[in-house]
Design a protein around this motif. Structure first.
Motif, mmCIF file in Angstrom:
data_model
loop_
_atom_site.group_PDB
_atom_site.id
_atom_site.type_symbol
_atom_site.label_atom_id
_atom_site.label_comp_id
_atom_site.label_asym_id
_atom_site.label_seq_id
_atom_site.Cartn_x
_atom_site.Cartn_y
_atom_site.Cartn_z
ATOM 1 N N ARG A 190 23.581 20.257 -36.417
ATOM 2 C CA ARG A 190 22.953 19.212 -36.261
ATOM 3 C C ARG A 190 22.346 18.661 -37.765
ATOM 4 N NH1 ARG A 190 20.546 18.442 -31.353
ATOM 5 N NH2 ARG A 190 20.377 16.372 -32.172
ATOM 6 N N THR A 191 23.701 18.373 -38.425
ATOM 7 C CA THR A 191 23.079 17.631 -39.840
ATOM 8 C C THR A 191 24.339 16.927 -40.041
ATOM 9 O OG1 THR A 191 24.800 19.585 -40.979
ATOM 10 C CG2 THR A 191 22.556 19.926 -40.984
ATOM 11 N N LEU A 192 24.006 15.987 -40.833
ATOM 12 C CA LEU A 192 25.114 14.932 -41.285
ATOM 13 C C LEU A 192 26.404 15.489 -41.774
ATOM 14 C CD1 LEU A 192 22.864 12.000 -42.309
ATOM 15 C CD2 LEU A 192 23.782 12.567 -40.210
ATOM 16 N N LEU A 193 27.524 15.465 -41.199
ATOM 17 C CA LEU A 193 28.478 16.181 -41.927
ATOM 18 C C LEU A 193 29.619 15.344 -42.554
ATOM 19 C CD1 LEU A 193 29.434 18.244 -38.557
ATOM 20 C CD2 LEU A 193 28.074 19.031 -40.413
ATOM 21 N N PRO A 194 30.147 15.811 -43.582
ATOM 22 C CA PRO A 194 31.163 14.890 -44.311
ATOM 23 C C PRO A 194 32.400 14.614 -43.377
ATOM 24 C CG PRO A 194 31.497 17.226 -45.072
ATOM 25 C CD PRO A 194 30.263 17.057 -44.069
ATOM 26 N N ASP A 195 32.870 13.286 -43.804
ATOM 27 C CA ASP A 195 34.194 12.967 -42.943
ATOM 28 C C ASP A 195 34.830 11.942 -43.891
ATOM 29 O OD1 ASP A 195 32.742 10.362 -43.106
ATOM 30 O OD2 ASP A 195 32.230 10.630 -40.701
ATOM 31 N N GLY A 196 36.214 11.621 -43.732
ATOM 32 C CA GLY A 196 36.864 10.903 -44.564
ATOM 33 C C GLY A 196 36.964 11.477 -46.009
#
Length: 251
Positions: free
Chosen positions: A220-226
């Motif tokens: 439930r955290t903002l995860l890295p993408d791209g």
């Protein structure tokens, strides 16, 4: 589940840890300590399911070729960072810029501020953990994640301004901040540690780090993408909660 929060300083003094034991719809603070050494941190890591450390776990990718170029008198990788914009790439990581865009907060630079000293210690602790428990991914996909209590507090709607310090106004703000946390998280049992928490912002930050570690463990955290994902694997990633405090307990 047990979560460990570490407010890491450059030395044992002012380094704080907090362990929270989670069960059902309740959570209890079971361990709180100040002036903690590397060995205790490594041992606690081994007993907990997720650890949140308030310290950068890596450096900007651009910094290594810059320093290598300078060391070997190779101009190109050095001249790439001419000017303030270029130097910002040496001072701040991708996750730092992401955090600022999301919260308006500007994390301290790991390579150009006093935060570099705790980060060097953190690198040593990561190596000690790796020797006993295996390497931990810098993006937080393992059992160790980088957290930023000031950002967590802001996301959770808690006013974290002005509570750091040893003066009377700071102590009063810390007491009010703890009271606000208790009001918003009535499911959290402070386990008799309340008086200690009102007297130390380091201990308080360790508790917030431990709460954030729970958010990491529950994804439930903002995860890295791209492009963020690639940088996070080497530079580290600050985990910003994407949930409310009320969503932390439970199954």
């Amino acid at each position: 589940m047990k979560t460990l929060g570490v407010d890491l300083a450059a030395a044992t003094k002012k380094t704080a840890v907090a362990v929270i034991d989670w069960g059902g719809d309740r959570a209890r603070l079971t361990h709180l300590a100040l002036d903690v050494g590397d060995q205790e941190i490594v041992e606690l890591f081994g007993t907990c399911d997720m650890t949140g450390v308030d310290c950068p776990v890596g450096w900007p990718d651009a910094l290594i070729p810059f320093l290598t170029g300078h060391l070997n008198n190779i101009a190109a990788p050095v001249l790439e960072h001419d000017g303030i914009a270029g130097r910002r790439l040496l001072a701040y990581r991708d996750t730092d810029r992401f955090c600022t865009a999301q919260t308006g907060l500007i994390p301290l630079s790991v390579s150009a501020d006093r935060l570099a000293h705790p980060a060097m210690r953190c690198a040593v602790i990561q190596a000690k953990i790796a020797a006993l428990h295996g390497p931990q991914r810098r993006d937080g996909a393992g059992r160790l994640a980088e957290v930023y209590p000031a950002a967590s507090l802001k996301i959770w709607g808690l006013n974290g301004r002005g509570y750091k310090g040893r003066g009377v106004p700071e102590a009063e703000r810390l007491s009010l901040l703890l009271a606000a946390l208790e009001e918003q998280a009535p499911w959290l049992d402070l386990g008799g540690y309340r008086d200690r928490l009102t007297s130390s912002d380091d201990l308080f930050d360790a508790v917030i780090a431990s709460l954030t570690a729970r958010a990491v463990a529950r994804r439930r955290t903002l995860l890295p993408d791209g492009a963020h994902a690639q940088a996070a694997r080497s530079e580290g990633w600050i985990h910003l909660p994407s949930c409310t405090l009320d969503e932390l307990p439970g199954q």
